[in-house]
Design a protein around this motif. Structure first.
Motif, mmCIF file in Angstrom:
data_model
loop_
_atom_site.group_PDB
_atom_site.id
_atom_site.type_symbol
_atom_site.label_atom_id
_atom_site.label_comp_id
_atom_site.label_asym_id
_atom_site.label_seq_id
_atom_site.Cartn_x
_atom_site.Cartn_y
_atom_site.Cartn_z
ATOM 1 N N SER A 50 0.831 -1.201 0.000
ATOM 2 C CA SER A 50 0.000 0.000 0.000
ATOM 3 C C SER A 50 0.867 1.253 0.000
ATOM 4 N N HIS A 69 -0.845 4.454 -1.558
ATOM 5 C CA HIS A 69 -2.122 4.390 -0.846
ATOM 6 C C HIS A 69 -1.863 4.369 0.662
ATOM 7 N N HIS A 97 -11.844 1.004 -1.755
ATOM 8 C CA HIS A 97 -11.255 1.308 -3.064
ATOM 9 C C HIS A 97 -10.841 -0.009 -3.723
ATOM 10 N N TYR A 124 -7.797 -1.867 -2.466
ATOM 11 C CA TYR A 124 -7.925 -2.646 -1.237
ATOM 12 C C TYR A 124 -8.737 -3.914 -1.470
#
Length: 254
Positions: free
Chosen positions: A126, A131, A204, A207
């Motif tokens: 991530s 993110h 999102h 994810y």
């Protein structure tokens, strides 16, 4: 002369529980998910009126700890009842069909090790992808629970209620039924993982891909250990860790 005692033929032991076929498993699974979502909608409408939040958008409600807690916990019994009916009609015990037994110590250790590897790995991916390690949806949910005083009930809904339903439906019921078909074990693991991820529409797409990976790990552990209780424990721990990460972000990194 006394009569000889009657000789009775011994009863053959019952065979192992045979899960529903793939089509029946999918039909029962769809019924469980549909009734679960329906119950959430009905309960959600009542909660919205109670909160006097008629003009609040779906995204805001999904981040309201009171709404999420009441809807998640309130709808628990509906899909579980559907799955219980399906298992009983298959003439199996709930524990045998759904794998509701404590896992062997070795598989529990393996499951915890898998989480210990996957959680930081997912966080690293991530971060490298630009993110947040903790989705905004989760940090907003934590903030709502803290500010409203509903944090304890939120923990119960995320770490107990949600894993109980999701693991029972996907890893407990659907997975063995689909795995016994031509689709095979890995096809069943992938199918249930993708379907499970799709239900988390509040996240999102980035994810959602991570949820698929976690679902594959849970599915593999379910089939190897024979225990859905194991994946329930791991799922609950995963959600709890996510909430703790949200607390760290809100309380110290904001």
């Amino acid at each position: 002369m006394s009569e000889a005692p009657a000789v009775t033929r011994p009863t053959a032991p019952a065979g192992p529980c045979t899960p529903w076929g793939v089509l029946a498993s999918l039909a029962w699974g769809v019924a469980a998910i549909a009734t679960w979502l329906g119950a959430q909608i009905l309960i959600g409408d009542t909660v919205v009126e109670w909160l006097d939040s008629g003009n609040v958008g779906i995204a805001q409600l999904a981040s309201d700890a009171r709404f999420v807690s009441l809807v998640t916990i309130g709808a628990v019994l509906v899909p579980l009842a559907v799955i219980a009916i399906a298992v009983r009609l298959a003439r199996c015990s709930l524990s045998e069909y759904l794998g509701l037994h404590w896992p062997a110590r070795g598989y529990l250790a393996i499951g915890l090790a898998v989480l210990a590897v996957l959680i930081p790995l997912v966080d690293l991916v991530s971060m490298l992808a630009g993110h947040a390690m903790t989705p905004k949806f989760v940090t907003d949910l934590y903030s709502s629970g803290r500010d409203s005083g509903w944090l304890p009930l939120l923990v119960i809904s995320l770490a107990v209620a949600a894993p109980l339903v999701e693991e029972t439906v996907f890893r407990g019921f659907l997975l063995p039924g689909i795995a016994a078909s031509r689709i095979g074990a890995w096809g069943a693991i992938l199918l249930t993982s993708v379907t499970w991820a799709v239900l988390h529409a509040q996240y999102h797409p980035f994810y959602l891909a991570q949820i698929v990976v976690l679902g594959i790990a849970f599915g593999w552990l379910r089939l190897k250990s024979g225990s859905t209780t194991l994946t329930m424990i791991l799922h609950g721990l995963l959600n709890l860790v996510s909430l703790v990460q949200a607390a760290i972000v809100v309380e110290w990194l904001s």
